[in-house]
Enzyme design. Structure first.
Site, PDB file in Angstrom:
ATOM      1  N   CYS A  57     -11.122   3.310  -1.409  1.00 10.78           N
ATOM      2  CA  CYS A  57     -10.097   3.851  -1.087  1.00 10.78           C
ATOM      3  C   CYS A  57      -9.488   3.087   0.331  1.00 10.78           C
ATOM      4  O   CYS A  57     -10.482   2.725   1.242  1.00 10.78           O
ATOM      5  CB  CYS A  57     -10.051   5.418  -0.619  1.00 10.78           C
ATOM      6  SG  CYS A  57      -8.398   5.957   0.299  1.00 10.78           S
ATOM      7  N   CYS A 116      -3.763  -1.118  -2.278  1.00  7.87           N
ATOM      8  CA  CYS A 116      -3.920   0.390  -2.524  1.00  7.87           C
ATOM      9  C   CYS A 116      -4.807   0.629  -3.789  1.00  7.87           C
ATOM     10  O   CYS A 116      -4.406   0.126  -4.741  1.00  7.87           O
ATOM     11  CB  CYS A 116      -2.716   1.027  -2.700  1.00  7.87           C
ATOM     12  SG  CYS A 116      -2.694   2.749  -3.060  1.00  7.87           S
ATOM     13  N   ASP A 129       0.766  -1.183   0.193  1.00 12.65           N
ATOM     14  CA  ASP A 129      -0.071   0.041  -0.210  1.00 12.65           C
ATOM     15  C   ASP A 129       0.864   1.296   0.040  1.00 12.65           C
ATOM     16  O   ASP A 129       2.083   1.258   0.413  1.00 12.65           O
ATOM     17  CB  ASP A 129      -1.019  -0.024   1.259  1.00 12.65           C
ATOM     18  CG  ASP A 129      -1.847   1.365   1.309  1.00 12.65           C
ATOM     19  OD1 ASP A 129      -2.358   1.537   0.305  1.00 12.65           O
ATOM     20  OD2 ASP A 129      -1.842   1.828   2.234  1.00 12.65           O
ATOM     21  N   SER A 130       0.447   2.363  -0.128  1.00 15.39           N
ATOM     22  CA  SER A 130       0.909   3.585  -0.187  1.00 15.39           C
ATOM     23  C   SER A 130       1.336   3.914   1.359  1.00 15.39           C
ATOM     24  O   SER A 130       2.233   4.842   1.311  1.00 15.39           O
ATOM     25  CB  SER A 130       0.377   4.744  -1.055  1.00 15.39           C
ATOM     26  OG  SER A 130      -0.979   4.652  -0.173  1.00 15.39           O
ATOM     27  N   GLU A 142      -6.513   9.259   9.097  1.00 20.16           N
ATOM     28  CA  GLU A 142      -5.332   9.414   9.702  1.00 20.16           C
ATOM     29  C   GLU A 142      -5.297  10.027  10.986  1.00 20.16           C
ATOM     30  O   GLU A 142      -4.375   9.815  11.951  1.00 20.16           O
ATOM     31  CB  GLU A 142      -4.043   9.689   8.774  1.00 20.16           C
ATOM     32  CG  GLU A 142      -4.145   8.859   7.552  1.00 20.16           C
ATOM     33  CD  GLU A 142      -2.725   8.861   6.942  1.00 20.16           C
ATOM     34  OE1 GLU A 142      -1.968   9.469   7.237  1.00 20.16           O
ATOM     35  OE2 GLU A 142      -2.677   8.019   6.050  1.00 20.16           O
ATOM     36  N   HIS A 163      -8.248   3.845   3.162  1.00 23.62           N
ATOM     37  CA  HIS A 163      -8.663   4.501   4.332  1.00 23.62           C
ATOM     38  C   HIS A 163     -10.110   4.552   4.637  1.00 23.62           C
ATOM     39  O   HIS A 163     -10.585   4.819   6.044  1.00 23.62           O
ATOM     40  CB  HIS A 163      -8.197   6.084   4.449  1.00 23.62           C
ATOM     41  CG  HIS A 163      -6.767   6.103   4.349  1.00 23.62           C
ATOM     42  ND1 HIS A 163      -5.821   5.532   3.481  1.00 23.62           N
ATOM     43  CD2 HIS A 163      -5.843   6.927   5.316  1.00 23.62           C
ATOM     44  CE1 HIS A 163      -4.828   5.739   3.911  1.00 23.62           C
ATOM     45  NE2 HIS A 163      -4.782   6.762   4.925  1.00 23.62           N
TER      46      HIS A 163
HETATM   47  N1  DGL Z   1      -3.938   3.817  -0.361  1.00 25.27           N
HETATM   48  C1  DGL Z   1      -4.537   4.932  -0.997  1.00 25.27           C
HETATM   49  C2  DGL Z   1      -5.778   4.434  -1.761  1.00 25.27           C
HETATM   50  O1  DGL Z   1      -6.441   3.361  -1.293  1.00 25.27           O
HETATM   51  C3  DGL Z   1      -5.067   6.029   0.029  1.00 25.27           C
HETATM   52  C4  DGL Z   1      -3.782   7.125   0.402  1.00 25.27           C
HETATM   53  C5  DGL Z   1      -3.076   7.402  -0.782  1.00 25.27           C
HETATM   54  O2  DGL Z   1      -3.541   8.504  -1.487  1.00 25.27           O
HETATM   55  O3  DGL Z   1      -1.832   7.179  -1.018  1.00 25.27           O
HETATM   56  O4  DGL Z   1      -6.327   4.875  -2.922  1.00 25.27           O
END
Ligand code: DGL
Length: 262
Positions: free
Chosen positions: A182, A74, A11-12, A151, A184
């Site tokens: 997403c 992600c 993931d990012s 977050e 989050h």
């Molecule tokens: N992990 C990203 C997503 O699921 C969200 C956070 C980001 O913008 O890196 O799209």
């Protein structure tokens, strides 16, 4: 093929720990290696070329652990980097968009998709849903503020509810099912429910865990060791609140984390 090899999850940042949470609930015996690119998050505001390059770099790190499967947890990286990583990797690679789209395509009536700007701009959910259901009515919504609220831990908070309402009121009333596109967003469910009561939310983490289960059952095989599946967590940066916020996404205490450089 040795089915005891780990599943690599990328993931990012920390958001993909919601996907790890879903995987550990459904497949507690599997060994997982998670890589969060916390040094370069967010991806959702970046360009296609950058996100694709970052995804390839993360995939290369995870390949060192000899995974039987790579999961791009992600949504943004799945939207922009999946084909490139599938071409480069020596094991199968699964993104979160196809499993989410699979479920969304079964919905009667219009569907909403919430995600980062980069995910929405890619049109990846529309493409994947319409491949299964041509003519589907899809309403996509970029919700850039929600990542920061998650977050910050404002999960069940009047301000978060108000922001969710402001985004969600852009969708027609007829939209009764919305994809949480997403990593989050699943943790924001209390505020989302309050902002749009009666909505059915498609959690891409849950559906991805079920897609992983199907892949293991049909071809890759389950881990055969009887001990609980270990979880190894790698980050590219360990800021001060990482463990606190990460534990919230993981749904359990985030213990040892390792630092890697991409
Ligand atoms: N992990 C990203 C997503 O699921 C969200 C956070 C980001 O913008 O890196 O799209």
């Amino acid at each position: 093929m040795n089915s005891n090899r780990p599943i690599g999850v990328f993931d990012s940042g920390i958001g993909g720990l919601t996907v790890v949470h879903a995987l550990r609930r459904l497949l507690p015996g599997e060994s997982l290696v998670y890589l969060g690119d916390t040094a370069r998050v967010p991806y959702g505001t970046k360009s296609h070329a950058t996100i694709e390059r970052y995804t390839l770099q993360a995939g290369a790190i995870l390949q060192r652990y000899d995974p039987k499967l790579l999961v791009i947890a992600c949504n943004t990286a799945s939207a922009h980097g999946l084909p490139a990583l599938q071409a480069a990797a020596t094991c199968p690679v699964l993104g979160v968009i196809e499993p989410g789209a699979e479920l969304a395509a079964k919905v009667q009536g219009p569907v909403g998709v919430m995600g980062t700007l980069a995910t929405v701009q890619s049109g990846a959910y529309e493409t994947a849903i319409r491949r299964r259901m041509p003519g589907a009515e899809i309403h996509s919504l970029a919700c850039p503020l929600l990542v920061s609220l998650a977050e910050e831990g404002w999960l069940d908070d009047p301000i978060t509810t108000e922001i969710c309402q402001r985004y969600l009121k852009q969708l027609p009333d007829a939209v009764k099912t919305i994809v949480l596109g997403c990593t989050h967003y699943p943790v924001l469910r209390p505020s989302l429910d309050r902002a749009r009561p009666g909505t059915t939310w498609i959690d891409s983490g849950d559906v991805t865990a079920r897609a992983v289960d199907a892949l293991l059952e049909n071809s890759l095989g389950y881990r055969t060791e009887s001990s609980a599946g270990p979880l190894r967590v790698l980050f590219t940066d360990a800021g001060t609140r990482l463990k606190e916020v990460g534990s919230r996404f993981l749904g359990e205490s985030l213990e040892a984390v390792e630092l890697v450089e991409l």
